[in-house]
Design an enzyme around this catalytic site. Structure first.
Site, PDB file in Angstrom:
ATOM      1  N   SER A 120       0.639  -1.356  -0.082  1.00 39.12           N
ATOM      2  CA  SER A 120       0.095   0.471  -0.041  1.00 39.12           C
ATOM      3  C   SER A 120       0.867   1.184  -0.257  1.00 39.12           C
ATOM      4  O   SER A 120       0.099   2.878  -0.219  1.00 39.12           O
ATOM      5  CB  SER A 120      -1.276  -0.190   0.939  1.00 39.12           C
ATOM      6  OG  SER A 120      -0.662  -0.784   2.380  1.00 39.12           O
ATOM      7  N   HIS A 143      -3.233  -3.411  -6.413  1.00 38.65           N
ATOM      8  CA  HIS A 143      -3.547  -2.753  -5.006  1.00 38.65           C
ATOM      9  C   HIS A 143      -5.180  -3.079  -4.170  1.00 38.65           C
ATOM     10  O   HIS A 143      -5.427  -2.430  -4.985  1.00 38.65           O
ATOM     11  CB  HIS A 143      -3.209  -1.008  -5.128  1.00 38.65           C
ATOM     12  CG  HIS A 143      -3.612  -1.012  -3.563  1.00 38.65           C
ATOM     13  ND1 HIS A 143      -3.896   0.302  -2.865  1.00 38.65           N
ATOM     14  CD2 HIS A 143      -3.014  -1.264  -1.470  1.00 38.65           C
ATOM     15  CE1 HIS A 143      -4.041   0.782  -1.577  1.00 38.65           C
ATOM     16  NE2 HIS A 143      -3.789  -0.378  -1.001  1.00 38.65           N
ATOM     17  N   GLU A 155      -5.802  -1.219  -7.450  1.00 40.10           N
ATOM     18  CA  GLU A 155      -5.298  -0.099  -8.273  1.00 40.10           C
ATOM     19  C   GLU A 155      -4.825  -1.260  -8.881  1.00 40.10           C
ATOM     20  O   GLU A 155      -3.898  -1.220  -8.752  1.00 40.10           O
ATOM     21  CB  GLU A 155      -4.766   0.895  -7.264  1.00 40.10           C
ATOM     22  CG  GLU A 155      -5.916   1.614  -6.830  1.00 40.10           C
ATOM     23  CD  GLU A 155      -5.148   3.181  -5.739  1.00 40.10           C
ATOM     24  OE1 GLU A 155      -4.849   4.101  -5.648  1.00 40.10           O
ATOM     25  OE2 GLU A 155      -4.539   2.735  -4.595  1.00 40.10           O
ATOM     26  N   ASN A 193      -5.761   6.236  -1.647  1.00 45.37           N
ATOM     27  CA  ASN A 193      -4.939   6.807  -0.007  1.00 45.37           C
ATOM     28  C   ASN A 193      -5.072   7.964   0.285  1.00 45.37           C
ATOM     29  O   ASN A 193      -5.155   8.915   1.403  1.00 45.37           O
ATOM     30  CB  ASN A 193      -3.933   5.875   0.860  1.00 45.37           C
ATOM     31  CG  ASN A 193      -4.510   4.296   1.107  1.00 45.37           C
ATOM     32  OD1 ASN A 193      -5.306   4.281   1.924  1.00 45.37           O
ATOM     33  ND2 ASN A 193      -3.740   3.571   1.017  1.00 45.37           N
TER      34      ASN A 193
HETATM   35  N1  LIG Z   1      -4.467  -4.460   5.501  1.00 45.01           N
HETATM   36  C1  LIG Z   1      -5.322  -4.169   4.502  1.00 45.01           C
HETATM   37  O1  LIG Z   1      -6.203  -2.945   4.373  1.00 45.01           O
HETATM   38  C2  LIG Z   1      -4.515  -3.365   3.074  1.00 45.01           C
HETATM   39  C3  LIG Z   1      -4.672  -3.039   2.149  1.00 45.01           C
HETATM   40  C4  LIG Z   1      -4.503  -2.923   0.710  1.00 45.01           C
HETATM   41  C5  LIG Z   1      -3.071  -3.372   1.144  1.00 45.01           C
HETATM   42  N2  LIG Z   1      -2.559  -3.887   2.281  1.00 45.01           N
HETATM   43  C6  LIG Z   1      -1.267  -3.856   2.027  1.00 45.01           C
HETATM   44  O2  LIG Z   1      -0.903  -5.960   1.597  1.00 45.01           O
HETATM   45  C7  LIG Z   1       0.410  -6.605   2.365  1.00 45.01           C
HETATM   46  C8  LIG Z   1       0.160  -7.617   3.355  1.00 45.01           C
HETATM   47  O3  LIG Z   1      -1.153  -7.474   4.209  1.00 45.01           O
HETATM   48  P1  LIG Z   1      -2.164  -7.743   5.551  1.00 45.01           P
HETATM   49  O4  LIG Z   1      -3.038  -6.868   6.097  1.00 45.01           O
HETATM   50  O5  LIG Z   1      -2.461  -8.409   4.108  1.00 45.01           O
HETATM   51  O6  LIG Z   1      -1.034  -7.977   6.412  1.00 45.01           O
HETATM   52  P2  LIG Z   1      -1.073  -9.347   7.250  1.00 45.01           P
HETATM   53  O7  LIG Z   1      -0.258  -9.042   8.275  1.00 45.01           O
HETATM   54  O8  LIG Z   1      -2.787 -10.402   8.053  1.00 45.01           O
HETATM   55  O9  LIG Z   1      -0.687 -10.426   6.452  1.00 45.01           O
HETATM   56  C9  LIG Z   1       1.064 -10.539   5.729  1.00 45.01           C
HETATM   57  C10 LIG Z   1       1.552 -12.119   5.886  1.00 45.01           C
HETATM   58  O10 LIG Z   1       2.462 -12.191   5.441  1.00 45.01           O
HETATM   59  C11 LIG Z   1       3.048 -13.752   5.700  1.00 45.01           C
HETATM   60  N3  LIG Z   1       4.555 -13.225   5.694  1.00 45.01           N
HETATM   61  C12 LIG Z   1       5.404 -12.739   6.268  1.00 45.01           C
HETATM   62  N4  LIG Z   1       6.930 -12.639   6.099  1.00 45.01           N
HETATM   63  C13 LIG Z   1       6.610 -14.443   5.185  1.00 45.01           C
HETATM   64  C14 LIG Z   1       7.667 -14.460   4.047  1.00 45.01           C
HETATM   65  N5  LIG Z   1       8.079 -14.501   4.311  1.00 45.01           N
HETATM   66  N6  LIG Z   1       7.030 -15.734   3.203  1.00 45.01           N
HETATM   67  C15 LIG Z   1       5.690 -15.506   3.356  1.00 45.01           C
HETATM   68  N7  LIG Z   1       4.866 -15.079   3.918  1.00 45.01           N
HETATM   69  C16 LIG Z   1       5.784 -14.226   5.000  1.00 45.01           C
HETATM   70  C17 LIG Z   1       2.552 -13.423   7.706  1.00 45.01           C
HETATM   71  O11 LIG Z   1       2.668 -14.716   8.002  1.00 45.01           O
HETATM   72  C18 LIG Z   1       1.104 -12.931   7.351  1.00 45.01           C
HETATM   73  O12 LIG Z   1       0.573 -14.264   6.964  1.00 45.01           O
HETATM   74  C19 LIG Z   1       0.856  -5.449   3.071  1.00 45.01           C
HETATM   75  O13 LIG Z   1       2.152  -5.261   1.867  1.00 45.01           O
HETATM   76  C20 LIG Z   1       0.002  -3.945   2.491  1.00 45.01           C
HETATM   77  O14 LIG Z   1      -0.007  -3.304   3.220  1.00 45.01           O
HETATM   78  C21 LIG Z   1      -2.906  -3.875   3.469  1.00 45.01           C
END
Ligand SMILES: NC(=O)c1ccc[n+]([C@@H]2O[C@H](COP(=O)([O-])OP(=O)(O)OC[C@H]3O[C@@H](n4cnc5c(N)ncnc54)[C@H](O)[C@@H]3O)[C@@H](O)[C@H]2O)c1
Length: 291
Positions: A120, A143, A155, A193
């Protein structure tokens, strides 16, 4: 349909698991992995629950849910991704970790395969530098919005070297999985955002000036602007500390107009972080219900 046949998703957290679900529902064989095989397996179990609950609400047909159950599988490590055509990364928002994963995938994938990041806030061009030059033509940002199983928007953000034909293929596969993609330049905060946090910051200024209460601004946005949720309810749901860190990133990039607000800093410092903390802009009972 796009040219992509086999899909991989890396990171089975909140976003990655539902992104994988979208591909599987559309009939794509989809591999999901996380930091451990167990974590990925738990995520797939949760997704089966989402499929069960989704049916009565009509988000997908029973037939698509059966397909998704068949098409979703778990991988213990990235070596299993050698036959994937398109891999979406959704691990923690940590540039070094993402770069490491992209470097590894670049070495494992076939030359024609493509990579996407769900970051993000990290520049897509910066992330694309983690792969060798030839792969950069097939590197992009996708995104998604939370919850990815419900929110239609994606996006699509090309990096500096992304091939326009690859951008088209990614736009097509987003449509194939039921999303509506928009084309966005690789700038900090992308488009949504920046829009959202311009509104959030102005909402906090209104409260600081004593113009309206958080509850009244939530009502105003819902009933006056047609938003499904007010900015203070949204901040409480996603944690105030996350909004503050987004404002700091946007402030670095664009200056004064995204200056983090003192009131939000105070709330975060006090631990009034939102729904999970029991108190944010609103108060919540032990079950997370707004009081
Ligand atoms: N939460 C939101 O609203 C949102 C919206 C859009 C984008 N994002 C982006 O999406 C991405 C993930 O966010 P999220 O909210 O799902 O986070 P999250 O913490 O729920 O999930 C991240 C996952 O990555 C895993 N992980 C960590 N190290 C790893 C590795 N070496 N190999 C494989 N998996 C690994 C973790 O165990 C976890 O399950 C981030 O870049 C975030 O900025 C989040």
């Amino acid at each position: 349909m796009s040219n992509f046949q086999k899909i991989g998703v890396v990171g089975a957290g909140m976003m990655g698991s539902e992104i994988a679900l979208m591909f599987a529902l559309a009939g794509y064989p989809t591999l999901l992995t996380d930091a451990s095989r167990d974590a990925a397996e738990r995520a797939v179990e949760r997704l089966h629950g989402v499929l069960d609950r989704g049916l009565p609400r009509g988000f997908w047909t029973e037939e698509a849910a059966a397909t998704a159950r068949r098409q979703l599988s778990v991988a213990g490590d990235l070596d299993a991704y050698a036959d994937r055509d398109f891999v979406v990364e959704a691990v923690f928002e940590d540039e070094a970790l993402k770069r490491k994963i992209f470097g590894k995938l670049d070495a494992i994938l076939a030359p024609g395969a493509g990579l996407a990041s769900n970051t993000s806030s990290i520049s897509i061009t910066t992330l694309s530098a983690a792969v060798a030059e030839p792969r950069r033509a097939r590197f992009i940002g996708t995104h998604f919005f939370s919850p990815a199983s419900r929110m239609k928007l994606v996006e699509v953000i090309p990096a500096a070297d992304t091939d326009p034909a690859f951008v088209d293929a990614v736009m097509k596969i987003m449509v194939a999985i039921g999303k509506t993609p928009i084309h966005v330049k690789d700038v900090v905060g992308f488009a949504v955002n920046r829009l959202l946090h311009a509104l959030v910051l102005e909402s906090i200024r209104l409260v600081e000036e004593g113009v309206c209460s958080p509850a009244d601004i939530d009502v105003a946005c819902k009933l006056g602007l047609g938003h499904p949720i007010g900015p203070f309810e949204l901040m409480d749901n996603t944690q105030n500390s996350l909004s503050l860190s987004v404002h700091e990133i946007l402030y670095q990039a664009y200056g004064e107009r995204f200056l983090p607000r003192p009131l939000l800093r105070q709330m975060v410092a006090a631990g009034y972080n939102g729904r999970k903390a029991g108190r944010g802009w609103h108060r919540y009972d032990g079950t997370g219900k707004k009081q």
